[in-house]
Write a protein that holds these residues in place. Structure first.
Motif, mmCIF file in Angstrom:
data_model
loop_
_atom_site.group_PDB
_atom_site.id
_atom_site.type_symbol
_atom_site.label_atom_id
_atom_site.label_comp_id
_atom_site.label_asym_id
_atom_site.label_seq_id
_atom_site.Cartn_x
_atom_site.Cartn_y
_atom_site.Cartn_z
ATOM 1 N N ASP A 99 0.831 -1.201 0.000
ATOM 2 C CA ASP A 99 0.000 0.000 0.000
ATOM 3 C C ASP A 99 0.866 1.252 0.000
ATOM 4 O O ASP A 99 1.951 1.279 0.593
ATOM 5 C CB ASP A 99 -0.925 0.028 1.218
ATOM 6 N N ARG A 104 -4.954 -0.154 -7.569
ATOM 7 C CA ARG A 104 -6.371 -0.003 -7.233
ATOM 8 C C ARG A 104 -6.524 1.082 -6.171
ATOM 9 O O ARG A 104 -5.788 1.123 -5.184
ATOM 10 C CB ARG A 104 -6.928 -1.331 -6.715
ATOM 11 N N THR A 105 -7.488 1.942 -6.376
ATOM 12 C CA THR A 105 -7.764 3.020 -5.427
ATOM 13 C C THR A 105 -8.974 2.664 -4.590
ATOM 14 O O THR A 105 -9.897 1.990 -5.057
ATOM 15 C CB THR A 105 -8.021 4.338 -6.162
ATOM 16 N N GLN A 106 -8.956 3.109 -3.349
ATOM 17 C CA GLN A 106 -10.086 2.908 -2.454
ATOM 18 C C GLN A 106 -10.924 4.176 -2.412
ATOM 19 O O GLN A 106 -10.384 5.276 -2.353
ATOM 20 C CB GLN A 106 -9.602 2.534 -1.052
ATOM 21 N N ASP A 107 -12.223 3.999 -2.432
ATOM 22 C CA ASP A 107 -13.134 5.141 -2.491
ATOM 23 C C ASP A 107 -12.960 6.041 -1.270
ATOM 24 O O ASP A 107 -12.903 5.570 -0.129
ATOM 25 C CB ASP A 107 -14.586 4.660 -2.566
ATOM 26 N N HIS A 117 -3.500 0.748 -3.545
ATOM 27 C CA HIS A 117 -3.133 -0.661 -3.360
ATOM 28 C C HIS A 117 -2.465 -1.152 -4.641
ATOM 29 O O HIS A 117 -3.115 -1.279 -5.679
ATOM 30 C CB HIS A 117 -4.363 -1.504 -3.043
ATOM 31 N N SER A 122 -10.512 7.766 -0.036
ATOM 32 C CA SER A 122 -9.330 7.587 0.821
ATOM 33 C C SER A 122 -8.090 8.019 0.059
ATOM 34 O O SER A 122 -8.129 8.295 -1.133
ATOM 35 C CB SER A 122 -9.202 6.125 1.273
#
Length: 266
Positions: free
Chosen positions: A57, A151-154, A160, A156
């Motif tokens: 991360d 990959r992005t987290q909503d 990743h 935040s």
């Protein structure tokens, strides 16, 4: 034509007889299904391949503009620097330190808006081409880009990063090299904020293909259908008379009596 000249045996498929035949040979169907399931399981295990995933991360932060807290910034009205007075210099220094360490909602919002930008930067040739050169990989930028997923987290600031491949050592080295990319290079490319790794690299192993469970179940069904097909063909081409019901079915004659089979007693 006389009725006596009609054929004795008629090709008439009796569904009840077929069901009874299948139920009578249920053990054959089960045995063939189990053998086929075992063969499918052994085949899937012999040809099974694994996929390795190395992931870590990264966090995106927003830098405060130094001009916003620079006391020497010129006043647009006087065109002179706004210098602090001597009696307030000490307080201004403390305020500058607190401003540098304080994270505002604007900083968080800016960092969240930069997440997609940094995701694209990590998958760009600026980052991946040096990885190919340093590790001496026999692949092109497109090949490596297909192996890397960001990959992005909503809502935040977390990215990743994952690297996929069938070689555990190679996947781990690629992930380590991407993680070693200087944050200055990323921020200079994105032209805003900063991005750096904040978690360790995690290696995961998963079955790529084929799936042993799916192949085993499919082989069992195919084996059962194969056994049912053989029993159906056996029943279809069987014209022998085995009991009194066959006599009534094939000859259309009533059964007067049945002579039981008597075993010879020694």
């Amino acid at each position: 034509m006389d009725d006596k000249e009609t054929p004795i045996y008629e090709e008439d498929l009796n569904l009840m007889h077929l069901c009874r035949e299948l139920m009578h040979h249920w053990y054959v169907i089960v045995a063939v299904a189990l053998v086929a399931a075992l063969a499918g399981f052994l085949f899937s295990k012999a040809h099974q391949t694994y996929e390795y995933t190395a992931s870590f991360d990264m966090i995106v932060t927003a830098k405060r503009n130094s001009a916003d807290i620079d006391p020497t910034k010129k006043n647009p009205k006087t065109n002179h620097p706004k210098l602090p007075s001597k009696e307030k210099s000490k307080d201004n220094n403390n305020d500058k330190d607190s401003d540098k360490n304080q994270i505002t909602e604007e900083d968080i919002a800016l960092a969240q808006s930069l997440v997609d930008t940094y995701a694209s930067v990590i998958q760009s040739n600026i980052v991946l081409d040096p990885v190919i050169d340093i590790l001496g990989l026999d692949m092109t930028y497109s090949d490596l880009c297909d192996m890397v997923s960001v990959r992005t987290q909503d809502h935040s600031q977390i990215l990743h990063v994952s690297v996929y491949g069938d070689d555990e050592v190679q996947v781990k080295k690629i992930a380590q090299q991407i993680a070693r990319v200087p944050p200055q290079l990323l921020s200079r490319t994105a032209r805003a904020g900063s991005c750096q790794m904040f978690s360790g690299i995690k290696i995961e192993k998963s079955v790529s293909s084929p799936s042993a469970k799916k192949i085993t179940v499919l082989a069992a069904f195919l084996g059962a259908f194969f056994a049912i097909g053989l029993l159906f063909l056996r029943f279809l081409f069987n014209n022998s008379i085995e009991n009194d019901e066959d006599v009534q079915s094939y000859l259309n004659l009533p059964v007067v009596g049945v002579i039981p089979a008597i075993k010879e007693v020694k």
